[in-house]
Scaffold this motif. Structure first.
Motif, short mmCIF file in Angstrom:
data_model
loop_
_atom_site.label_atom_id
_atom_site.label_comp_id
_atom_site.label_asym_id
_atom_site.label_seq_id
_atom_site.Cartn_x
_atom_site.Cartn_y
_atom_site.Cartn_z
N ASP A 193 0.84 -1.37 0.00
CA ASP A 193 -0.09 -0.05 -0.17
C ASP A 193 0.74 1.25 0.03
OD1 ASP A 193 -2.18 1.64 0.07
OD2 ASP A 193 -2.57 1.47 2.07
N GLU A 194 1.72 1.16 -0.85
CA GLU A 194 2.84 2.31 -0.87
C GLU A 194 3.59 2.84 0.37
OE1 GLU A 194 0.41 5.61 -2.74
OE2 GLU A 194 0.53 4.55 -4.89
N GLY A 195 3.78 1.84 1.06
CA GLY A 195 4.46 1.87 2.44
C GLY A 195 3.57 2.16 3.68
N ASP A 196 2.23 2.40 3.58
CA ASP A 196 1.39 2.27 4.53
C ASP A 196 1.14 1.10 5.22
OD1 ASP A 196 1.26 5.18 4.15
OD2 ASP A 196 -0.56 5.12 3.29
N GLY A 197 1.20 0.22 4.07
CA GLY A 197 1.15 -1.58 4.76
C GLY A 197 2.61 -2.03 4.85
N GLY A 198 3.60 -1.55 5.29
CA GLY A 198 4.77 -1.90 5.82
C GLY A 198 5.72 -1.97 4.67
N THR A 199 6.98 -1.95 4.82
CA THR A 199 8.16 -2.05 3.83
C THR A 199 9.03 -3.06 4.41
OG1 THR A 199 9.56 -0.34 4.81
CG2 THR A 199 8.10 0.38 3.49
N ALA A 214 9.87 -2.49 8.33
CA ALA A 214 9.04 -1.55 9.09
C ALA A 214 7.63 -1.97 8.88
CB ALA A 214 9.11 -0.24 8.29
N ARG A 215 6.98 -2.16 10.17
CA ARG A 215 5.62 -2.71 9.98
C ARG A 215 4.62 -1.84 9.93
NH1 ARG A 215 4.10 -5.57 15.20
NH2 ARG A 215 2.84 -6.83 13.88
N ALA A 216 3.41 -1.97 9.30
CA ALA A 216 2.35 -1.17 8.93
C ALA A 216 1.95 -0.35 9.99
CB ALA A 216 1.25 -1.89 8.23
N GLY A 217 1.59 0.75 9.83
CA GLY A 217 0.90 1.68 10.99
C GLY A 217 1.62 2.04 11.92
N GLY A 218 3.07 2.12 11.54
CA GLY A 218 4.21 2.41 12.73
C GLY A 218 4.22 1.46 14.01
N ALA A 219 3.90 -0.03 13.63
CA ALA A 219 3.88 -0.88 14.79
C ALA A 219 5.34 -1.90 14.71
CB ALA A 219 2.78 -2.01 14.19
N GLY A 220 6.33 -0.90 14.57
CA GLY A 220 7.64 -1.27 15.00
C GLY A 220 8.50 -1.47 13.95
N THR A 221 9.85 -1.62 14.14
CA THR A 221 10.81 -2.02 12.92
C THR A 221 11.61 -2.94 13.59
OG1 THR A 221 10.95 0.23 12.27
CG2 THR A 221 12.74 -0.77 11.76
N LEU A 222 12.01 -3.81 12.56
CA LEU A 222 12.76 -5.09 13.01
C LEU A 222 14.03 -5.25 11.92
CD1 LEU A 222 9.89 -7.58 13.95
CD2 LEU A 222 11.58 -6.68 15.52
N THR A 223 14.95 -5.77 12.49
CA THR A 223 16.29 -6.28 11.56
C THR A 223 16.40 -7.73 11.74
OG1 THR A 223 18.04 -5.87 13.35
CG2 THR A 223 17.35 -4.04 11.79
N PHE A 224 16.88 -8.41 10.66
CA PHE A 224 17.01 -9.89 10.42
C PHE A 224 18.51 -10.14 10.25
CE2 PHE A 224 12.70 -8.72 9.29
CZ PHE A 224 11.83 -9.63 10.22
N SER A 225 19.53 -10.83 10.96
CA SER A 225 20.86 -11.10 10.52
C SER A 225 21.06 -12.27 11.04
CB SER A 225 21.59 -10.06 11.25
OG SER A 225 21.48 -10.15 12.69
N ALA A 226 22.54 -12.74 10.53
CA ALA A 226 22.90 -13.99 11.04
C ALA A 226 22.19 -15.22 10.27
CB ALA A 226 23.07 -14.21 12.54
N TRP A 227 21.72 -15.03 9.07
CA TRP A 227 20.91 -15.90 8.77
C TRP A 227 21.74 -17.36 8.35
CZ3 TRP A 227 15.78 -16.01 8.29
CH2 TRP A 227 15.14 -14.93 8.20
#
Length: 251
Positions: A193-199, A214-227
């Motif tokens: 949704d052009e970023g409103d639904g998350g990126t 970056a979760r929709a609605g400002g519901a948090g930001t997460l990073t994933f590493s060490a895959w």
């Protein structure tokens, strides 16, 4: 006769420096007109195919590290978890209180200070009996019984498949939003949704793992590493553990 080569060399060096400056400022790779040159190729795909590939890569990975904030039901949880198909270890912070989680197979443990246990169910009144009970658990690995209501709540933070399935979802129509960089790795960004639904930033190097959400609605930001990087998991020692049988104590 030697001045011309030196000027050419200087001009070449200058162009190289300018190229490096552009790369640093924009996150693009080299001065090539093709930002996908030398990548895994997912940047050339439609957004829905990128999402499918990054989900498949995440599901097949044996392990990863997840860190950041998640907002749910009005509460903000700060997560720093190592996850694998065999279990998990890490910490969760909520409302200023941090507790450790360890899951080895189906065995789940919570490790926290006395204050956490005093107010764990919201009923603690700070009495001497509350404090005495909490002191027994202070700094210990408390085994959570499988039938206890807390088991499902806590284990949700330790289940790789459950977490990724719930988090790697963008809402609304999918689209791509250019090439970016996450922790030194080139990425392609997809949006809902052009970023409103998350990126979601997906790696363009190696496997197309998700690297930043970056979760929709400002519901948090997460990073994933060490895959794919395995880590040690072991049951805590007996003198570090408290087992309360069928149900955790309440204040």
């Amino acid at each position: 006769m030697t001045a011309i080569p030196r000027r050419r060399t200087s001009r070449t060096a200058l162009l190289g420096a300018m190229c490096a400056l552009v790369v640093t400022g924009t996150g693009l790779t080299g001065c090539s007109s093709d930002p996908d040159e030398g990548t895994n190729g997912v940047g050339k795909l439609p957004a829905d195919q990128i999402q499918a590939k990054t989900r498949a890569a995440a599901e097949s990975a044996k392990a990863l590290r997840l860190a950041g904030n998640v907002v749910t039901s009005g509460r903000t949880y700060k997560l720093d978890m190592k996850l694998s198909s065999e279990g998990a270890s890490g910490s969760v912070t909520a409302e200023g209180t941090t507790f450790g989680l360890l899951r080895v197979g189906e065995h789940l443990y919570v490790k926290a200070d006395a204050d956490f246990w005093t107010h764990a169910d919201g009923k603690g009144d700070g009495s001497d009996s509350d404090a005495a009970a909490a002191d027994k658990l202070d700094g210990k690995y408390v085994k959570v019984p499988a039938g206890d209501p807390s088991y499902k709540k806590f284990s949700g933070f330790t289940d790789k498949d459950v977490l990724l399935d719930g988090l790697l979802t963008l809402h609304g129509a999918l689209d791509t939003d250019g090439h970016h960089e996450q922790a030194g790795t080139r990425t392609i960004r997809i949006t809902g949704d052009e970023g409103d639904g998350g990126t979601l930033d997906v790696s363009l190097e190696g496997e197309p793992y998700p690297l930043r959400l970056a979760r929709a609605g400002g519901a948090g930001t997460l990073t994933f590493s060490a895959w794919g990087k395995s880590f040690a998991l072991a049951e805590p020692k007996k003198d570090e553990t408290v087992d309360y049988g069928k149900q955790l104590p309440t204040s």
